[in-house]
Design a protein around this motif. Structure first.
Motif, PDB file in Angstrom:
ATOM      1  N   SER A 274     -25.533   8.401  32.916  1.00 19.30           N
ATOM      2  CA  SER A 274     -24.887   9.515  33.595  1.00 19.30           C
ATOM      3  C   SER A 274     -24.217   9.003  34.859  1.00 19.30           C
ATOM      4  O   SER A 274     -24.659   8.038  35.481  1.00 19.30           O
ATOM      5  CB  SER A 274     -25.914  10.591  33.931  1.00 19.30           C
ATOM      6  N   ASN A 275     -23.138   9.672  35.241  1.00 20.08           N
ATOM      7  CA  ASN A 275     -22.359   9.241  36.394  1.00 20.08           C
ATOM      8  C   ASN A 275     -21.917  10.434  37.233  1.00 20.08           C
ATOM      9  O   ASN A 275     -21.736  11.542  36.708  1.00 20.08           O
ATOM     10  CB  ASN A 275     -21.106   8.484  35.929  1.00 20.08           C
ATOM     11  N   PRO A 276     -21.715  10.233  38.525  1.00 18.38           N
ATOM     12  CA  PRO A 276     -21.173  11.318  39.354  1.00 18.38           C
ATOM     13  C   PRO A 276     -19.815  11.759  38.815  1.00 18.38           C
ATOM     14  O   PRO A 276     -18.961  10.923  38.495  1.00 18.38           O
ATOM     15  CB  PRO A 276     -21.047  10.685  40.733  1.00 18.38           C
ATOM     16  N   THR A 277     -19.602  13.045  38.741  1.00 17.82           N
ATOM     17  CA  THR A 277     -18.407  13.567  38.096  1.00 17.82           C
ATOM     18  C   THR A 277     -17.134  13.279  38.886  1.00 17.82           C
ATOM     19  O   THR A 277     -16.107  12.915  38.309  1.00 17.82           O
ATOM     20  CB  THR A 277     -18.562  15.080  37.873  1.00 17.82           C
ATOM     21  N   ALA A 278     -17.178  13.419  40.195  1.00 15.21           N
ATOM     22  CA  ALA A 278     -15.959  13.244  41.000  1.00 15.21           C
ATOM     23  C   ALA A 278     -15.322  11.864  40.801  1.00 15.21           C
ATOM     24  O   ALA A 278     -14.110  11.764  40.562  1.00 15.21           O
ATOM     25  CB  ALA A 278     -16.261  13.511  42.469  1.00 15.21           C
TER      26      ALA A 278
END
Length: 558
Positions: A274-278
């Motif tokens: 998972s990764n930060p969306t921004a």
């Protein structure tokens, strides 16, 4: 700039968080279980059309599954099965039209007899991505990498199956067929494209739990053709990743070791976290700018930064579940074979997500997969390298995905499996969000695929290709007629068939779609400039090395 690109990559790839919004459900209904749509995990099938159905069912038991099939069979309504994750690129899960039924297997998720890892047992092979259901991966012939034993395809370990198929009214419109290990129809059912019925239960032959020892070694690609022919014999789980523009190969030395070998390693692949969306959104914007840069220099710098980063952090492998301290990484089979950390997490309002989650407009890509018989692989690699030498900057998109993955696949007993020992070539690369938008680098990628399919008789992966790749593919399966005979017996009215599956199976029509910009979209092989984008300078021209190919090449105005 390359500094900005590297900053984005660092933010995206190193921030793998424990939390994440899980991917959206592939089946969505507007009114209860009526007026439904089905999509894949990427939010778009290859032809970009929305797949609709009149209704959906979510059976929890085999009895409910039989009832769902019977209802559709009695009404002669088209049916397709959708899995929980829906990670196939083609329209395997689309019933066609808008009056069909979708049967979701999301709730058919019970382990019937034994939890393998808890009981000291292991499935010896699976795909590298864990976001697949057993029914879905069997339908598409999904696999890992191995020529040893029965090979790396999961379907080779199927020793029993229960499948619900349509039936005459005298049998209640649906029956459960039980296929044991020596039943000849099992060779059709274990790679089926979902056109025979709904799999309700699968029995797999497991092995005692074991450990694996993994080391990645990067070398130059000068002897890649020679090494590819024998690497699969040297390492039970070995594979290769070719970085064409960098002229390197990442060799995976991966072998079974004694269960007492010290190590509790984990495969937590960087690209599957998972990764930060921004930053994912920012990274995509940057990628779009780079892809439109015809000279490709900045694009190649960004690709090189990605490769360097993945190599530095061992591609996400850790020695103890949290840190990488050095090779080899030793761990239990179920911790090493596959990964997919972004899947099983709690909702966090899309602050984090899988990189390809369609709700965030992050990464968006194509994946091509095709298998070439081992005896023909060295010549194919030589041709690929010759094409690379002619147009090295055009190959940076492959490097940006950390290479073209080469996995070993053994000849299969399944009628729609691989007929010969082969290497599967997997390529992931940029896809535009805009239909018909040309890309200055796609000509070499399309030439590679046409070369593989037509010059080297490659067999396309059922779940990883654009439409034109499936043209004539059944002729490459010597036992295709046996599969079609079983299909006719199990589903004579074609309840589980669709226009797309009939085209791919060579029953009716062609999977190729000829229209404006169809070659840009991978729906056809161009035969006319209108299939490309002549208004933007892209014309249908011969390939650079494989001149029988027809590709959309950019021709600057003078």
């Amino acid at each position: 700039t390359s500094t900005m690109v590297l900053t984005v990559l660092l933010l995206v790839l190193l921030a793998g968080l424990a939390g994440s919004s899980p991917p959206p459900e592939p089946v969505v209904c507007a009114r209860g279980t009526a007026d439904c749509t089905v999509s894949n995990a990427f939010g778009s099938f290859l032809d970009r059309t929305v797949c609709r159905a009149a209704n959906a069912t979510f059976p929890r038991t085999e009895k409910e599954l039989v009832a769902a099939v019977a209802a559709a069979s009695a009404a002669k309504r088209k049916v397709k099965v959708a899995t929980k994750h829906s990670h196939s690129f083609p329209k395997l899960a689309c019933p066609g039209g808008s009056d069909g039924t979708i049967i979701s297997t999301e709730r058919l998720n019970r382990v019937v007899s034994v939890d393998a890892a808890a009981k000291g047992l292991a499935l010896p092979h699976s795909p590298y991505w864990s976001g697949l259901t057993i029914g879905g991966l069997l339908a598409t012939g999904a696999h890992g990498s191995s020529l040893w034993g029965k090979g790396g395809a999961v379907h080779e370990y199927v020793v029993g199956m229960r499948i619900v198929t349509p039936a005459p009214a005298s049998q209640g419109f649906a029956v459960v067929r039980e296929l044991c290990a020596d039943h000849p129809d099992l060779n059709a059912a274990k790679v089926s494209l979902g056109v025979l019925g709904v799999v309700s239960q699968v029995t797999l032959a497991l092995q005692p739990m074991f450990k694996r020892s993994v080391t990645f070694v990067t070398r130059d690609d000068s002897d890649m053709a020679e090494k590819a022919a024998r690497w699969g014999d040297l390492h039970e789980f070995g594979d290769m990743a070719w970085l064409p523009q960098l002229r390197k190969v990442i060799y995976r030395e991966d072998d079974r070791v004694a269960i007492k070998t010290v190590g509790d390693g984990l495969n937590d692949h960087l690209g599957f976290r998972s990764n930060p969306t921004a930053p994912l959104i920012s990274g995509r914007v940057t990628m779009e700018l780079l892809e439109k840069n015809i000279n490709a220099i900045a694009r190649c710098k960004a690709a090189n930064a990605t490769v360097s980063l993945f190599e530095t952090v061992a591609y996400g492998f850790t020695n103890n579940g949290s840190m990488f301290t050095g090779y080899p990484v030793v761990g239990f089979q179920h911790q090493i074979q596959a990964s997919g950390a972004c899947l099983g997490s709690q909702e966090d309002a899309l602050l984090t997500s899988c990189a390809w989650d369609p709700r965030i407009r992050g990464t968006f890509f194509y994946t091509n997969g095709y298998s070439i018989a081992l005896s023909r692989v060295p010549a194919f690699i030589a041709d690929m390298q010759q094409l690379r030498d002619r147009s090295p900057l055009s190959f940076c998109g492959i490097d940006a995905s950390v290479g073209m993955l080469l996995r070993y696949v053994k000849a299969s007993s399944a009628y729609l499996g691989k007929p010969e020992d082969s290497i599967d070539f997997d390529i992931s690369y940029y896809r535009s969000y805009s239909k018909g938008e040309p890309n200055p680098h796609y000509d070499v990628l399309d030439e590679l695929q046409q070369m593989a399919l037509h010059k080297y008789s490659a067999i396309p992966h059922w779940g990883k290709n654009r439409n034109f790749a499936f043209e004539g593919t059944m002729a490459k399966h010597p036992k295709a007629d046996k599969f079609l005979e079983v299909k006719q017996r199990y589903d004579p009215d074609g309840i589980f068939s669709s226009e797309w599956s009939d085209q791919v199976l060579g029953i009716n029509g062609s999977p190729a779609i000829f229209e404006k910009h169809c070659a840009i979209e991978g729906m056809c092989i161009c035969s006319d400039d209108s299939h490309c984008a002549p208004e933007e300078g892209y014309y249908c021209l011969p390939g650079k090395v494989y001149t029988d190919a027809r590709v959309c090449s950019f021709q600057p105005a003078f």
